[in-house]
Design a protein around this motif. Sequence first.
Motif, short mmCIF file in Angstrom:
data_model
loop_
_atom_site.label_atom_id
_atom_site.label_comp_id
_atom_site.label_asym_id
_atom_site.label_seq_id
_atom_site.Cartn_x
_atom_site.Cartn_y
_atom_site.Cartn_z
N ASP A 689 0.87 -1.17 0.00
CA ASP A 689 0.00 0.00 0.00
C ASP A 689 0.91 1.22 0.00
O ASP A 689 2.13 1.09 0.14
CB ASP A 689 -0.90 -0.02 1.25
CG ASP A 689 -2.05 0.97 1.13
OD1 ASP A 689 -2.31 1.47 0.02
OD2 ASP A 689 -2.70 1.25 2.15
N SER A 690 0.34 2.37 -0.20
CA SER A 690 1.15 3.58 -0.18
C SER A 690 0.31 4.69 0.43
O SER A 690 -0.87 4.83 0.13
CB SER A 690 1.57 3.94 -1.60
OG SER A 690 1.70 5.33 -1.72
N THR A 691 0.92 5.46 1.29
CA THR A 691 0.16 6.52 1.96
C THR A 691 -0.31 7.56 0.97
O THR A 691 -1.31 8.22 1.19
CB THR A 691 1.03 7.19 3.03
OG1 THR A 691 2.29 7.51 2.44
CG2 THR A 691 1.23 6.29 4.20
N SER A 692 0.39 7.72 -0.15
CA SER A 692 -0.01 8.75 -1.10
C SER A 692 -0.98 8.20 -2.15
O SER A 692 -1.61 8.96 -2.87
CB SER A 692 1.22 9.34 -1.78
OG SER A 692 1.95 8.31 -2.39
N ALA A 693 -1.07 6.89 -2.27
CA ALA A 693 -1.99 6.31 -3.25
C ALA A 693 -2.60 5.06 -2.63
O ALA A 693 -2.16 3.94 -2.90
CB ALA A 693 -1.25 5.99 -4.55
N ARG A 694 -3.59 5.26 -1.79
CA ARG A 694 -4.20 4.15 -1.06
C ARG A 694 -4.80 3.12 -2.01
O ARG A 694 -5.43 3.47 -3.01
CB ARG A 694 -5.31 4.68 -0.15
CG ARG A 694 -4.76 5.44 1.05
CD ARG A 694 -4.27 4.48 2.09
NE ARG A 694 -3.66 5.19 3.22
CZ ARG A 694 -2.67 4.67 3.94
NH1 ARG A 694 -2.18 3.48 3.67
NH2 ARG A 694 -2.17 5.34 4.94
N VAL A 695 -4.60 1.87 -1.68
CA VAL A 695 -5.04 0.79 -2.55
C VAL A 695 -6.51 0.45 -2.32
O VAL A 695 -7.25 0.20 -3.26
CB VAL A 695 -4.14 -0.45 -2.32
CG1 VAL A 695 -4.70 -1.67 -3.00
CG2 VAL A 695 -2.72 -0.15 -2.83
#
Length: 771
Positions: A689-695
Amino acid sequence: APTWPSSVDELEDIMMLNTGYRARGFANAVTPCSAGAGPGRVTAAEFIRTAFHDMATANVYQGTGGLDASIVFELNNGGGDNIGQAFPTSLAYFAPFFSRRSSMADIIAMSMYTAVRACGGPAIPVKTGRVDATEAGPPGVPLPQNSLFTFQNQFARMGFDSTQMIQVVACGHTLGGVHASNFPQIVPVGSAPNDVKQFDDTAKFDSKIASDYVSGRSTDPLVVGPSQAARRASDLLVFNSDGNATITTMADLTYYTNTCRTLLQKMIDVVPAGVSLTDPIAPYDIKPVALQLTLQNGGSEIQFAGEIRVRTTSRPASQISSVQIVYKDRTGGGSNKISATQKGTAAGFDDNFTFYAFSAGISSQSSISSFNVLVTLASGATESYDNNGSGYSMQDTVMFQAPQSCVTDSNGQKLLTVTAAVRLPATSADLLLTLKVPRDVITPELQTQTVAMTQKTIVGPYNIVTGTYLLEASQAQNTEFDIAAGQAKDMFKSTAGLGTTCVPLSATGSSSSSSSSSSSSSSFSSSSSSSILSSRTLTGSSLSTFRSSTSSTSSTTSQQPNPPPSPSSTPSQPGYLYQGCYTDSTSARVLTGRSQSTSTNTYASCAAYCSGYTYFGVEYGSECYCGNQFTNPSAPAPKGDTECNRPCSGDATKVCGAGNRLTLFKNQASGPTSVSNIPGWSYTGCYTDSTSARVIKDKYNYDNALSIERCAAACKGYKIFGTEYANQCYCGNSYANPTSKVADGDCGYACAGNGAQACGAGNRLSVYTAA
Ligand code: HEM
């Protein structure tokens, strides 16, 4: 314009770069203004209410409280001040922006600007320098059932007089509304669409809240409706407190806008005594971005790369024909030029920017000390930017070597290797890490660690030094570091962009030179530098010979009677996860289950002796300790694995701790189980996952008692859910952003509410799909 670099640089980016190249995306959640985290929810309103509640316990007489992010510690106080999803949702959104250069309190303050601006309101000036509280503050947020006298006292305690109280409430209650789930006596359940009654009928930052009230058409649930009989019509009480005089003036849009700009700024600038705020953030006209000097080509050359961000608000990029760097050598002489080429554009609410990238090889002998930026316009006119007279200064005393740095897997943890070049005669440097350490509130704690970097080799006019540190998996992408050699520092590096292999520094000048634009060949003897280099390349095994040697020439190393075991092979024991080299103390042992000291100590013998325990650790060569938990505090050794360097008494090829250092293992069977069997759901795997592009992002819950069952219940009706970071629950119907499946072991965090279950990790989701 500000002088670069400055303490506001990180926050300036977060504030200015909403969309486009290098966008930070802080405004995404409030764009458009009506955006919300669920039906009936308005994120911009939630940001504003969060800022108010954080500030509202201020006591200006005593100089305590104010905007200090104490609210992160105040979310579970039994339904007192901070009822509702607005707070955890906003704070979880802010948390990834939090760093040592951007306090959580400054982010909360900035969210006021962002939310108001996204909704068409005034640009509220954002000062910076707020300091985060380390514990909860006292209660004291105004509650709708309070008396007028109590409201006036509460606002006076915050520094607002009775008129300002009326004004600031009118500014706050222009967005959002009252939720039945939080205040059923004000909005009865089932009485409004989505169980929310909006304060007014415009999803805009405007004076409608006041004009409706003045014209007798108010639909504000804190003015009309069941709140009156429930004695909770607090807006009525407040607005009417001076015979409607002030609220009448607030009905005028221009007056309202100007008053709210002043008062909402006043609100976010309430800070504890002793905290001093900077000037409001202003955009740079010219801002250097991601500058990096890197030694290359056998030491003859330094690559100078980076970008120049040009503010193109009033002078568009179409009018700019070139952007050039004009730099001085290390003696302050010369004026060499490097051309930059357009790389991308970005925009904020009030400004536009264009980025120009450059990369050039410069002589490592003459090097660089500072530069100016020359912008040539299509008209032929030129603009020279010299950073308010001081030039943009560069130091070549210590340089981070990104290609020679990496993060590698180490039994569930991540081994960070950082390499730097320090200019001769310097021989050492310190790696200064800022670690994000998870704790039981939304924001992690920032902890600093200093790692001594040891000298490995000489390349050109530089010593190459390396330091290692064992990171938790959750820290592999978000750890910031500086490298310091004396006064000189190469700052604000991040593990985020590091590769998984450390590329050796090329010995000869032949390799991948990027664009060598200048640099006459160096006068430094390349034959001597490459011969030194060839005897000590940056491979794992030669690294080990430097780990424990106090002096760092190769002759000293070879004279050591007992070369220590090679740490290039990470300690391992079947059935166990290596935890790292941990501190211990003879007066307060970490593992107190049972212990023995033998002349035949090995990982296998200690594991067998500790069978049935969660942990075993070997120390001082011959000692073996067992335990189910840490009886006394322990932490990864400050200098990482290098500190565990004593050969095991039963196997000299392995390390068994050192004095007060444990080589620590955890029984694999004792960790949380990756797969939980939940009726109606099946486990799908551990995903990035990524904090800037939530999955997974249709719905989000922060839950301090999270279990797989609780997240499944919260996500009822959705197709997938994922748990992350022990206490985060995400629901969705599809993957909203790219993701990839990783080893189950990556999702190693125990759920906050059930230690036997795995709930993801930092940027790792334990994903379940509806059956
Ligand atoms: C007398 C003082 C105040 C009282 C008693 C009060 C009370 C309330 C209540 C009961 C709600 C409903 C919350 C919910 O159901 O989730 C609310 C919402 C809100 N309040 Fe206040 N408030 C006061 C002052 C302020 C101030 C000074 C601001 C900001 C400047 C503010 C900003 C907001 C916002 C933006 C919302 C909407 C939140 C949402 O839609 O989720 N309030 N307030």
